[in-house]
Design a protein around this motif. Structure first.
Motif, mmCIF file in Angstrom:
data_model
loop_
_atom_site.group_PDB
_atom_site.id
_atom_site.type_symbol
_atom_site.label_atom_id
_atom_site.label_comp_id
_atom_site.label_asym_id
_atom_site.label_seq_id
_atom_site.Cartn_x
_atom_site.Cartn_y
_atom_site.Cartn_z
ATOM 1 N N ASN A 1 -22.013 24.932 20.446
ATOM 2 C CA ASN A 1 -22.879 25.739 20.837
ATOM 3 C C ASN A 1 -24.388 24.379 21.641
ATOM 4 N N ALA B 1 -24.978 34.805 15.779
ATOM 5 C CA ALA B 1 -26.665 34.923 15.914
ATOM 6 C C ALA B 1 -26.792 33.465 15.487
ATOM 7 N N ARG B 2 -26.151 32.777 15.136
ATOM 8 C CA ARG B 2 -27.180 31.426 15.062
ATOM 9 C C ARG B 2 -26.282 30.621 16.417
ATOM 10 N N PRO C 1 -26.811 31.658 19.968
ATOM 11 C CA PRO C 1 -26.581 31.908 20.786
ATOM 12 C C PRO C 1 -25.723 31.638 22.672
ATOM 13 N N ARG C 2 -25.866 30.493 22.495
ATOM 14 C CA ARG C 2 -25.003 30.067 23.932
ATOM 15 C C ARG C 2 -23.780 30.264 23.364
ATOM 16 N N GLN D 1 -22.648 32.947 22.001
ATOM 17 C CA GLN D 1 -22.540 34.490 22.114
ATOM 18 C C GLN D 1 -22.754 34.726 23.803
ATOM 19 N N ASP D 2 -23.449 34.024 24.390
ATOM 20 C CA ASP D 2 -23.581 34.625 25.751
ATOM 21 C C ASP D 2 -22.635 34.321 26.911
#
Lengths: 197, 197
Positions: free
Chosen positions: B139, B175-176, B178-179, B181-182
């Motif tokens: 992240n 979810a912790r 987020p980058r 996830q993207d």
């Protein structure tokens, strides 16, 4: 000039030194002790957030980590990397095997035993049989090969010899892998190293 | 034609498929189940004594193993490997980090939880905080980078996405990160994959 941040008790760090010495690459070695926490200082973490050695600073100031990645970078274009595409792929195969299946067993048990001074009973009991299988895989391969790939000294040998020559410090009996013993002596001679044991 | 011996539940195996699909390399996929012991048959061990998938047989019959080594071989000369020497070194750095620090945590906890059906209490308690640190490293890196190396899709992304997209199956909370996830969504789109979750 290249700067190597390395711990002399770490085979991963010595791999980088071996490649430099073999290829005549000038470097400055900054002794960086893991046990003394010198990889956890703000200065070191600013350079490598993973807090691991070896870390190198190239002559242009850019930073690189992961022992085998550093070796691949420094040895690019040299005879330590096979020119044949399939042999190069086999070199990669052994480099990834070394980090996944060998270092995690042979180096880890040595660290627990020799540096953390743990009694055998306090060390993961799976490591001993795993290490014997690792040495058997190498011994079997060396029945048909003088070096790991391509019949001559290369990065696969340098990566693998770094901790294998210290296997006895992890409680592994190299006498049960005589071809590995012979290969260690061969590689140590090629690299101009004093015998480890 | 290339033959891939792979297990569809293994991210390591899918890496090889992703590279072939991306580069238009034709292959035959032989589904080889680890859980059913299909990597331990005499036939399979004759091909790869390590008994691991993925294993590939090249069109000339020669065999190669270790997911990242296979990817490097198949992608040679393609735009999945940076042409700049330092960027290529960074790609190697991430590939070794993936096998040493990521797969051994993110993939291993998923395997224990989802396939060996272990209760959380029976899984090494160190894996959960280690995995959170692994995702935090990714992240943080993605705060400054759209892809892992060189600003475009490459082998480092393919190696890392393989198990990261399934991190929730190992009980890790994406979810912790987020980058991350993207980036997963971006890489899945690049590779033409359906969303994992």
């Amino acid at each position: 000039m290249l700067t190597i941040y390395g711990d002399s008790i770490s085979g991963n760090c010595l791999k980088v030194k071996f490649v430099c010495d073999r290829l005549g690459i000038a470097y400055r070695w900054i002794e960086t002790s893991v046990l003394k926490g010198e990889t956890r200082t703000p200065e070191f973490l600013g350079m490598n957030p993973a807090g691991q050695v070896p870390t190198v600073k190239l002559s242009d100031g850019r930073v690189l980590s992961q022992s085998n990645a550093i070796m691949l970078h420094l040895a690019e274009g040299s005879d330590l990397i096979p020119s044949d595409a399939y042999e190069r792929a086999l070199m990669f195969q052994w480099l990834f095997w070394e980090q996944y299946s060998h270092e995690t067993v042979i180096a880890v048990r040595r660290f627990h035993k020799t540096y953390l001074k743990k009694a055998d009973a306090d060390i993961d009991p799976a490591l001993l049989p795993k290490g014997e299988r690792v040495l058997a895989v190498m011994n079997d391969h060396l029945a048909r090969h003088r070096y790991f790939v391509g019949g001559k000294l290369g990065l696969a040998d340098i990566a693998l010899v770094a901790y294998t020559r210290w296997a006895d410090q992890g409680g592994f009996d190299l006498a049960r892998a005589p071809r590995v013993q012979d290969w260690i002596a061969r590689v140590e001679q090629d690299l101009g190293l004093a015998r480890a044991a």
